[in-house]
Design a protein around this motif. Structure first.
Motif, PDB file in Angstrom:
ATOM      1  N   THR A   1      57.097  11.339 111.408  1.00 45.06           N
ATOM      2  CA  THR A   1      57.053  11.977 110.092  1.00 45.06           C
ATOM      3  C   THR A   1      58.110  11.382 109.185  1.00 45.06           C
ATOM      4  O   THR A   1      59.126  10.862 109.641  1.00 45.06           O
ATOM      5  N   SER A   2      57.869  11.507 107.877  1.00 46.68           N
ATOM      6  CA  SER A   2      58.823  10.982 106.905  1.00 46.68           C
ATOM      7  C   SER A   2      59.920  11.994 106.567  1.00 46.68           C
ATOM      8  O   SER A   2      60.875  11.654 105.869  1.00 46.68           O
ATOM      9  N   THR A   3      59.775  13.237 107.021  1.00 41.66           N
ATOM     10  CA  THR A   3      60.785  14.282 106.833  1.00 41.66           C
ATOM     11  C   THR A   3      61.061  14.910 108.190  1.00 41.66           C
ATOM     12  O   THR A   3      60.357  14.629 109.172  1.00 41.66           O
ATOM     13  N   PRO A   4      62.035  15.813 108.280  1.00 34.38           N
ATOM     14  CA  PRO A   4      62.270  16.498 109.556  1.00 34.38           C
ATOM     15  C   PRO A   4      61.177  17.496 109.936  1.00 34.38           C
ATOM     16  O   PRO A   4      61.230  18.062 111.026  1.00 34.38           O
ATOM     17  N   ILE A   5      60.194  17.733 109.057  1.00 33.41           N
ATOM     18  CA  ILE A   5      59.144  18.703 109.343  1.00 33.41           C
ATOM     19  C   ILE A   5      58.139  18.101 110.326  1.00 33.41           C
ATOM     20  O   ILE A   5      57.458  17.123 110.021  1.00 33.41           O
ATOM     21  N   LYS A   6      58.054  18.711 111.511  1.00 31.83           N
ATOM     22  CA  LYS A   6      57.121  18.259 112.544  1.00 31.83           C
ATOM     23  C   LYS A   6      55.903  19.177 112.658  1.00 31.83           C
ATOM     24  O   LYS A   6      54.898  18.787 113.259  1.00 31.83           O
ATOM     25  N   HIS A   7      56.031  20.397 112.118  1.00 36.19           N
ATOM     26  CA  HIS A   7      54.929  21.365 112.181  1.00 36.19           C
ATOM     27  C   HIS A   7      54.786  22.027 110.816  1.00 36.19           C
ATOM     28  O   HIS A   7      55.734  22.657 110.332  1.00 36.19           O
ATOM     29  N   LEU A   8      53.622  21.885 110.214  1.00 38.76           N
ATOM     30  CA  LEU A   8      53.326  22.517 108.935  1.00 38.76           C
ATOM     31  C   LEU A   8      52.261  23.581 109.166  1.00 38.76           C
ATOM     32  O   LEU A   8      51.190  23.290 109.706  1.00 38.76           O
ATOM     33  N   VAL A   9      52.569  24.815 108.764  1.00 39.46           N
ATOM     34  CA  VAL A   9      51.620  25.928 108.878  1.00 39.46           C
ATOM     35  C   VAL A   9      51.296  26.392 107.462  1.00 39.46           C
ATOM     36  O   VAL A   9      52.189  26.816 106.723  1.00 39.46           O
ATOM     37  N   ILE A  10      50.030  26.301 107.077  1.00 37.69           N
ATOM     38  CA  ILE A  10      49.594  26.714 105.738  1.00 37.69           C
ATOM     39  C   ILE A  10      48.894  28.054 105.875  1.00 37.69           C
ATOM     40  O   ILE A  10      47.811  28.138 106.483  1.00 37.69           O
ATOM     41  N   ILE A  11      49.512  29.118 105.376  1.00 39.37           N
ATOM     42  CA  ILE A  11      48.879  30.433 105.342  1.00 39.37           C
ATOM     43  C   ILE A  11      48.133  30.513 104.007  1.00 39.37           C
ATOM     44  O   ILE A  11      48.741  30.570 102.946  1.00 39.37           O
ATOM     45  N   PHE A  12      46.809  30.502 104.077  1.00 36.47           N
ATOM     46  CA  PHE A  12      45.977  30.350 102.889  1.00 36.47           C
ATOM     47  C   PHE A  12      45.273  31.667 102.603  1.00 36.47           C
ATOM     48  O   PHE A  12      44.297  32.031 103.264  1.00 36.47           O
ATOM     49  N   GLN A  13      45.787  32.395 101.612  1.00 37.03           N
ATOM     50  CA  GLN A  13      45.333  33.740 101.320  1.00 37.03           C
ATOM     51  C   GLN A  13      44.375  33.761 100.131  1.00 37.03           C
ATOM     52  O   GLN A  13      43.973  32.725  99.619  1.00 37.03           O
ATOM     53  N   GLU A  14      44.019  34.967  99.681  1.00 35.46           N
ATOM     54  CA  GLU A  14      42.944  35.135  98.714  1.00 35.46           C
ATOM     55  C   GLU A  14      43.384  35.827  97.434  1.00 35.46           C
ATOM     56  O   GLU A  14      44.017  36.888  97.466  1.00 35.46           O
ATOM     57  N   ASN A  15      43.048  35.219  96.293  1.00 37.06           N
ATOM     58  CA  ASN A  15      42.828  35.919  95.028  1.00 37.06           C
ATOM     59  C   ASN A  15      44.046  36.623  94.437  1.00 37.06           C
ATOM     60  O   ASN A  15      44.055  37.844  94.264  1.00 37.06           O
ATOM     61  N   VAL A  16      45.041  35.832  94.054  1.00 39.07           N
ATOM     62  CA  VAL A  16      46.259  36.382  93.454  1.00 39.07           C
ATOM     63  C   VAL A  16      46.746  35.425  92.368  1.00 39.07           C
ATOM     64  O   VAL A  16      46.918  34.239  92.621  1.00 39.07           O
TER      65      VAL A  16
ATOM     66  N   VAL B   1      49.687  20.148 112.148  1.00 36.50           N
ATOM     67  CA  VAL B   1      49.218  20.759 110.898  1.00 36.50           C
ATOM     68  C   VAL B   1      48.249  21.873 111.246  1.00 36.50           C
ATOM     69  O   VAL B   1      47.242  21.633 111.926  1.00 36.50           O
ATOM     70  N   SER B   2      48.547  23.072 110.773  1.00 35.26           N
ATOM     71  CA  SER B   2      47.706  24.236 111.064  1.00 35.26           C
ATOM     72  C   SER B   2      47.430  25.003 109.782  1.00 35.26           C
ATOM     73  O   SER B   2      48.365  25.442 109.104  1.00 35.26           O
ATOM     74  N   TYR B   3      46.167  25.154 109.457  1.00 40.14           N
ATOM     75  CA  TYR B   3      45.754  26.030 108.362  1.00 40.14           C
ATOM     76  C   TYR B   3      45.372  27.378 108.967  1.00 40.14           C
ATOM     77  O   TYR B   3      44.551  27.429 109.895  1.00 40.14           O
ATOM     78  N   LEU B   4      45.938  28.469 108.438  1.00 42.24           N
ATOM     79  CA  LEU B   4      45.629  29.803 108.948  1.00 42.24           C
ATOM     80  C   LEU B   4      44.915  30.618 107.881  1.00 42.24           C
ATOM     81  O   LEU B   4      45.381  30.729 106.743  1.00 42.24           O
ATOM     82  N   LYS B   5      43.789  31.210 108.263  1.00 39.97           N
ATOM     83  CA  LYS B   5      43.035  32.099 107.379  1.00 39.97           C
ATOM     84  C   LYS B   5      42.898  33.455 108.064  1.00 39.97           C
ATOM     85  O   LYS B   5      42.327  33.561 109.148  1.00 39.97           O
ATOM     86  N   ALA B   6      43.430  34.475 107.432  1.00 35.74           N
ATOM     87  CA  ALA B   6      43.408  35.814 108.004  1.00 35.74           C
ATOM     88  C   ALA B   6      41.982  36.332 108.135  1.00 35.74           C
ATOM     89  O   ALA B   6      41.089  35.926 107.387  1.00 35.74           O
ATOM     90  N   PRO B   7      41.744  37.271 109.075  1.00 37.33           N
ATOM     91  CA  PRO B   7      40.457  37.975 109.047  1.00 37.33           C
ATOM     92  C   PRO B   7      40.287  38.678 107.709  1.00 37.33           C
ATOM     93  O   PRO B   7      41.272  39.025 107.042  1.00 37.33           O
ATOM     94  N   GLY B   8      39.045  38.886 107.296  1.00 39.15           N
ATOM     95  CA  GLY B   8      38.762  39.352 105.951  1.00 39.15           C
ATOM     96  C   GLY B   8      39.617  40.507 105.476  1.00 39.15           C
ATOM     97  O   GLY B   8      40.165  40.468 104.369  1.00 39.15           O
ATOM     98  N   TYR B   9      39.796  41.526 106.316  1.00 40.96           N
ATOM     99  CA  TYR B   9      40.501  42.716 105.849  1.00 40.96           C
ATOM    100  C   TYR B   9      41.982  42.466 105.595  1.00 40.96           C
ATOM    101  O   TYR B   9      42.642  43.289 104.945  1.00 40.96           O
ATOM    102  N   GLN B  10      42.520  41.322 106.046  1.00 41.52           N
ATOM    103  CA  GLN B  10      43.934  41.008 105.840  1.00 41.52           C
ATOM    104  C   GLN B  10      44.152  39.804 104.926  1.00 41.52           C
ATOM    105  O   GLN B  10      45.287  39.341 104.792  1.00 41.52           O
TER     106      GLN B  10
END
Length: 549
Positions: free
Chosen positions: A38-53, A358-367
């Motif tokens: 990697t080009s930075t010290p970040i080895k794990h990126l977690v993207i919490i991708f939420q809805e409608n704000v 690299v991990s994209y996380l999408k909550a179950p609908g109610y969350q």
């Protein structure tokens, strides 16, 4: 501190000239990528991708909360920076008092935790532009406002289209305000284009909504791109997904998953409900798995097909929701899961020592925070439990969590973003019928011809970075958009590779939200229910304690 944290918290298609993008990294600036480097010290990126704000909907009065009795408390740390939020003029003499808004004409007004459940606002491509009214930002109730109930309490304006000017403060959005306190946020970040969930989801993995190659019962969702093809401007399910409805599209071209796979970098998209073999506590299973928010009271399906961007591309789809062959294979090339998983697979993999890069996380609908069927309090529970879990991991020291949202839901925001891409289609309406700007320039740095139906940047959205390397109690004003996440991945793991036609080439960087020289093992544990701080060992908290001495 480690003793304190010890307990467990609870593809075959014809690709034509783009085919080579899947077989090997395409030409790019910088050095050739090496798997794991990697080009930075970040080895794990977690993207919490939420809805409608929108930004103002969550952060308009940051860092000042009302703090009435009986609500979670929020008190800003000393020297907390201000944001581009509500001014006295915007709160007391707002442009949306415009008589054209009828009974919905109003100033912004505070929603409290008892009003966390609200009606869903209109957030379609054209109506959002019309609400902006050429930059006057004064026709939100007229064009995108949807009256309540819900909420079932509050001032009379909540029962009008003026509900669209409601906002929360740190007594309801307590967790994300606290993450902003102890880590970094950006107040100048936008949807890459106008429009609802599916365009936002595609932009966060490719920066590209042009290239629709199949359209089934979805003429409403596409517009001609001016080059013989089509751009996506609305929601439609992925073609072939066993959980999809009758309106479907398929995308051509590459996405960031293709680039990561070609470079041998582990990755995955993890969405609640994707595992169709599970039976939920309420007896639901398959595509109908559901949960019920205690604030909403009606069930919502966990898996929402039009929120899963990688399913739109044959090269990265797992249309039958095939399970990974083992926990050890999660994130890796080589089985039919094809990098598409359930949320529980993320926790299983990390617990087993198999943490994808690299991990994209999408909550179950109610969350997922989507107005109408979820709430900021449900969303808070999901976000906090994920981050509390990650802060217990050995790899936390080189992990970064990005929290961002897919679209604004139509909620009022006062800031017009720069229009970096103009468009003239039947669905554009920013500065007149059929108009988003008046010229159609080719974007410098973006490969390929100009594509219509991609008016943007769209509404302003929140963006936060939670990480040991994040700047502390910091507000970044760099102009960014959803494709800035794609750019960070490309720059960190792929040597600066870019996706053809993507906005990644012009996206502002996320790097200004980091200080890559600090690298402390900082942790801030929040209460998932209230969002309040339970434990903090972080530079901002240490500075606050020192100031109190």
């Amino acid at each position: 501190m480690r003793r304190f944290l010890a307990a467990t918290l609870t593809v075959a298609m014809t690709l034509g000239p783009l085919a080579s993008a899947y077989a090997a990294p395409a030409a790019h600036s910088g050095n050739a990528p090496t798997a794991g480097r990697t080009s930075t010290p970040i080895k794990h990126l977690v993207i919490i991708f939420q809805e409608n704000v929108s930004f103002d909907h969550y952060f308009g009065t940051y860092p000042n909360a009302l703090n009435p009795r009986g609500e979670p408390r929020f008190h800003a740390l000393r020297d907390t920076p201000t944001v581009n939020g509500f001014t006295p003029a915007l709160l007391n003499s707002n442009p949306n008092l415009n008589p054209a808004n009828g009974t919905g004409a109003t100033n912004p007004f505070r929603l409290d935790p008892a009003q966390a459940w609200t009606a869903d606002q209109d957030h379609d491509y054209g109506p959002e532009q019309a609400a902006f009214d050429g930059g006057l930002m004064d026709l939100f109730p007229l064009n995108v406002g949807t009256p309540g109930p819900p909420p079932h309490s509050g001032p009379p304006v909540v029962d009008t289209t003026g509900l669209v000017l409601g906002y929360y403060d740190g007594n309801t959005t307590t967790a994300v305000w606290n993450y902003a306190q102890y880590y970094a946020m950006n107040d100048n970040s936008y949807g890459t284009t106008f429009g609802p969930s599916t365009p936002g989801a595609l932009n966060v993995v490719s920066g590209q909504t042009d290239g629709v190659i199949q359209n089934i019962n979805s003429d409403y969702a596409v517009v001609p791109d001016g080059n013989g093809g089509f751009s996506l401007v609305s929601d439609a399910d992925p073609v072939g997904d066993v959980c999809s409805g009758s309106s479907k599209v398929q995308m051509g071209g590459p996405n960031v998953g293709n680039l990561l796979s070609a470079a041998g970098v582990t990755w995955g998209f993890f969405e609640g409900g994707f595992d169709l073999t599970i039976t939920n506590p309420n007896g639901t299973t398959g595509c109908h798995r559901s949960h019920t928010s205690v604030y909403v009271g009606t069930p919502k399906v966990d898996y929402i097909p039009h929120h899963q961007p990688f399913q739109y591309y044959a090269s990265t789809a797992n249309l039958q929701h095939t399970r990974p062959t083992s926990v050890a294979m999660i994130g890796h090339n080589g089985d039919a899961a094809n990098h598409q998983y359930d949320i529980h697979d993320f926790f299983d993999a990390v617990n087993a020592g198999n943490f994808p890069a690299v991990s994209y996380l999408k909550a179950p609908g109610y969350q997922d925070g989507h107005a109408g069927y979820s709430t900021p309090l449900d969303e808070q529970n999901f976000i906090v439990e994920v981050i509390n879990f990650l802060q217990q991991q050995r790899d936390w020291r080189n992990t970064a969590v990005v929290i961002n949202w897919d679209d604004s839901d139509g909620w009022y925001d006062h800031q017009l973003g720069q229009i970096v891409n103009q468009s003239q289609t039947s669905q554009d309406a920013l500065n007149g019928p059929g108009l988003c700007g008046r010229a159609l320039p080719t974007l410098a740095g973006v490969t390929g011809p100009h594509a219509q139906g991609r008016c943007g940047y769209g509404p302003r959205l929140p963006l936060l970075v939670v990480a040991p390397y994040a700047r502390h109690n910091f507000v970044d004003h760099t102009m960014t958009d959803q494709s800035s996440i794609v750019r960070f991945i490309e720059d960190n793991w792929l040597g600066g590779q870019r996706i053809p036609g993507s906005f990644d080439a012009i996206a502002g960087p996320l790097n200004n939200m980091f200080d890559f020289n600090q690298g402390q093992d900082d942790r801030v544990i929040l209460d998932p229910q209230t969002g309040e701080v339970k434990f903090a060992d972080n530079a901002a908290s240490r500075a606050a304690k020192q100031a109190q001495k």
